[in-house]
Design a protein around this motif. Sequence first.
Motif, PDB file in Angstrom:
ATOM      1  N   ASP A  36       0.801  -1.237   0.000  1.00 47.50           N
ATOM      2  CA  ASP A  36       0.000   0.000   0.000  1.00 47.50           C
ATOM      3  C   ASP A  36       0.825   1.274   0.000  1.00 47.50           C
ATOM      4  O   ASP A  36       0.317   2.335   0.314  1.00 47.50           O
ATOM      5  CB  ASP A  36      -0.976   0.042   1.173  1.00 47.50           C
ATOM      6  CG  ASP A  36      -2.116  -0.932   0.994  1.00 47.50           C
ATOM      7  OD1 ASP A  36      -2.504  -1.182  -0.161  1.00 47.50           O
ATOM      8  OD2 ASP A  36      -2.618  -1.438   2.006  1.00 47.50           O
ATOM      9  N   ARG A  37       2.080   1.206  -0.355  1.00 57.45           N
ATOM     10  CA  ARG A  37       2.892   2.417  -0.463  1.00 57.45           C
ATOM     11  C   ARG A  37       2.517   3.137  -1.745  1.00 57.45           C
ATOM     12  O   ARG A  37       2.300   2.524  -2.772  1.00 57.45           O
ATOM     13  CB  ARG A  37       4.367   2.089  -0.524  1.00 57.45           C
ATOM     14  CG  ARG A  37       4.921   1.699   0.778  1.00 57.45           C
ATOM     15  CD  ARG A  37       6.391   1.529   0.666  1.00 57.45           C
ATOM     16  NE  ARG A  37       6.897   1.133   1.966  1.00 57.45           N
ATOM     17  CZ  ARG A  37       8.057   0.595   2.164  1.00 57.45           C
ATOM     18  NH1 ARG A  37       8.855   0.379   1.145  1.00 57.45           N
ATOM     19  NH2 ARG A  37       8.447   0.269   3.359  1.00 57.45           N
ATOM     20  N   ASN A  38       2.482   4.430  -1.674  1.00 59.87           N
ATOM     21  CA  ASN A  38       2.228   5.230  -2.851  1.00 59.87           C
ATOM     22  C   ASN A  38       3.580   5.663  -3.402  1.00 59.87           C
ATOM     23  O   ASN A  38       4.138   6.682  -2.997  1.00 59.87           O
ATOM     24  CB  ASN A  38       1.361   6.432  -2.506  1.00 59.87           C
ATOM     25  CG  ASN A  38       0.915   7.171  -3.725  1.00 59.87           C
ATOM     26  OD1 ASN A  38       1.691   7.363  -4.648  1.00 59.87           O
ATOM     27  ND2 ASN A  38      -0.321   7.596  -3.734  1.00 59.87           N
ATOM     28  N   GLU A  48      -1.340   9.573   2.930  1.00 60.49           N
ATOM     29  CA  GLU A  48      -0.204   8.658   3.008  1.00 60.49           C
ATOM     30  C   GLU A  48       0.524   8.807   4.338  1.00 60.49           C
ATOM     31  O   GLU A  48       0.914   7.813   4.950  1.00 60.49           O
ATOM     32  CB  GLU A  48       0.753   8.878   1.839  1.00 60.49           C
ATOM     33  CG  GLU A  48       0.162   8.532   0.495  1.00 60.49           C
ATOM     34  CD  GLU A  48      -0.367   7.112   0.405  1.00 60.49           C
ATOM     35  OE1 GLU A  48       0.375   6.162   0.736  1.00 60.49           O
ATOM     36  OE2 GLU A  48      -1.528   6.944   0.006  1.00 60.49           O
ATOM     37  N   ILE A  49       0.689  10.027   4.810  1.00 59.02           N
ATOM     38  CA  ILE A  49       1.356  10.265   6.093  1.00 59.02           C
ATOM     39  C   ILE A  49       0.557   9.622   7.222  1.00 59.02           C
ATOM     40  O   ILE A  49       1.133   9.053   8.156  1.00 59.02           O
ATOM     41  CB  ILE A  49       1.561  11.772   6.323  1.00 59.02           C
ATOM     42  CG1 ILE A  49       2.609  12.306   5.339  1.00 59.02           C
ATOM     43  CG2 ILE A  49       1.970  12.066   7.763  1.00 59.02           C
ATOM     44  CD1 ILE A  49       2.690  13.819   5.259  1.00 59.02           C
ATOM     45  N   THR A  65       3.803   4.286  10.303  1.00 61.30           N
ATOM     46  CA  THR A  65       4.857   3.287  10.219  1.00 61.30           C
ATOM     47  C   THR A  65       4.343   1.879   9.897  1.00 61.30           C
ATOM     48  O   THR A  65       5.145   0.979   9.695  1.00 61.30           O
ATOM     49  CB  THR A  65       5.669   3.237  11.526  1.00 61.30           C
ATOM     50  OG1 THR A  65       4.773   3.014  12.616  1.00 61.30           O
ATOM     51  CG2 THR A  65       6.435   4.528  11.743  1.00 61.30           C
ATOM     52  N   ARG A  66       3.042   1.705   9.809  1.00 61.31           N
ATOM     53  CA  ARG A  66       2.547   0.392   9.391  1.00 61.31           C
ATOM     54  C   ARG A  66       2.779   0.184   7.901  1.00 61.31           C
ATOM     55  O   ARG A  66       2.756  -0.949   7.421  1.00 61.31           O
ATOM     56  CB  ARG A  66       1.084   0.178   9.765  1.00 61.31           C
ATOM     57  CG  ARG A  66       0.112   1.096   9.095  1.00 61.31           C
ATOM     58  CD  ARG A  66      -1.315   0.912   9.643  1.00 61.31           C
ATOM     59  NE  ARG A  66      -2.150   2.016   9.254  1.00 61.31           N
ATOM     60  CZ  ARG A  66      -2.767   2.108   8.094  1.00 61.31           C
ATOM     61  NH1 ARG A  66      -2.658   1.150   7.213  1.00 61.31           N
ATOM     62  NH2 ARG A  66      -3.506   3.151   7.814  1.00 61.31           N
ATOM     63  N   GLU A  72      10.927   7.384   5.118  1.00 63.46           N
ATOM     64  CA  GLU A  72       9.951   7.638   4.053  1.00 63.46           C
ATOM     65  C   GLU A  72       8.867   8.612   4.529  1.00 63.46           C
ATOM     66  O   GLU A  72       8.444   9.488   3.767  1.00 63.46           O
ATOM     67  CB  GLU A  72       9.310   6.330   3.593  1.00 63.46           C
ATOM     68  CG  GLU A  72      10.273   5.428   2.856  1.00 63.46           C
ATOM     69  CD  GLU A  72       9.719   4.043   2.604  1.00 63.46           C
ATOM     70  OE1 GLU A  72      10.145   3.431   1.603  1.00 63.46           O
ATOM     71  OE2 GLU A  72       8.864   3.562   3.380  1.00 63.46           O
ATOM     72  N   LEU A  73       8.441   8.467   5.787  1.00 67.66           N
ATOM     73  CA  LEU A  73       7.458   9.406   6.331  1.00 67.66           C
ATOM     74  C   LEU A  73       8.018  10.824   6.350  1.00 67.66           C
ATOM     75  O   LEU A  73       7.305  11.784   6.039  1.00 67.66           O
ATOM     76  CB  LEU A  73       7.031   8.987   7.740  1.00 67.66           C
ATOM     77  CG  LEU A  73       6.076   7.810   7.812  1.00 67.66           C
ATOM     78  CD1 LEU A  73       5.915   7.333   9.254  1.00 67.66           C
ATOM     79  CD2 LEU A  73       4.721   8.185   7.224  1.00 67.66           C
ATOM     80  N   GLN A  74       9.285  10.950   6.696  1.00 66.88           N
ATOM     81  CA  GLN A  74       9.909  12.272   6.690  1.00 66.88           C
ATOM     82  C   GLN A  74       9.937  12.856   5.281  1.00 66.88           C
ATOM     83  O   GLN A  74       9.681  14.041   5.086  1.00 66.88           O
ATOM     84  CB  GLN A  74      11.326  12.209   7.279  1.00 66.88           C
ATOM     85  CG  GLN A  74      11.989  13.557   7.388  1.00 66.88           C
ATOM     86  CD  GLN A  74      11.212  14.532   8.254  1.00 66.88           C
ATOM     87  OE1 GLN A  74      10.584  14.151   9.241  1.00 66.88           O
ATOM     88  NE2 GLN A  74      11.240  15.796   7.878  1.00 66.88           N
ATOM     89  N   GLN A  75      10.215  12.014   4.278  1.00 67.97           N
ATOM     90  CA  GLN A  75      10.213  12.483   2.890  1.00 67.97           C
ATOM     91  C   GLN A  75       8.825  12.982   2.504  1.00 67.97           C
ATOM     92  O   GLN A  75       8.695  14.029   1.850  1.00 67.97           O
ATOM     93  CB  GLN A  75      10.612  11.351   1.942  1.00 67.97           C
ATOM     94  CG  GLN A  75      12.070  10.993   1.991  1.00 67.97           C
ATOM     95  CD  GLN A  75      12.368   9.787   1.115  1.00 67.97           C
ATOM     96  OE1 GLN A  75      11.645   8.796   1.133  1.00 67.97           O
ATOM     97  NE2 GLN A  75      13.441   9.875   0.349  1.00 67.97           N
TER      98      GLN A  75
END
Length: 91
Positions: A28-30, A56-57, A61-62, A68-71
């Motif tokens: 489920d990553r975009n 998305e944010i 972390t799941r 990646e969250l920071q990006q």
Amino acid sequence: MKRAIMLVTAILVMAANTGVFAEQTASDRNECLLLSRNCKDQVDDIYTRMQRLNREIEKGTRVYTPKELQQLREKLAETQEMLRSMEKPGR
């Protein structure tokens, strides 16, 4: 006026690199928003891009690593700054 047209053009060019609909991976990553990969040939408007980044944010972390969250947060901040600069009077 000329500056506003140039700014809108720059935003459209940037958005073209991160298309509207991303093919979701099994996790489920975009990847379109995160890495500018797996993007279709369509373009987000600035409000849609902010909504998608927020969604998305919120997955946290799941789905994404802390890096990646920071990006994603940085991309959201950049998008919000673009909107603020477009909304400034006299531009």
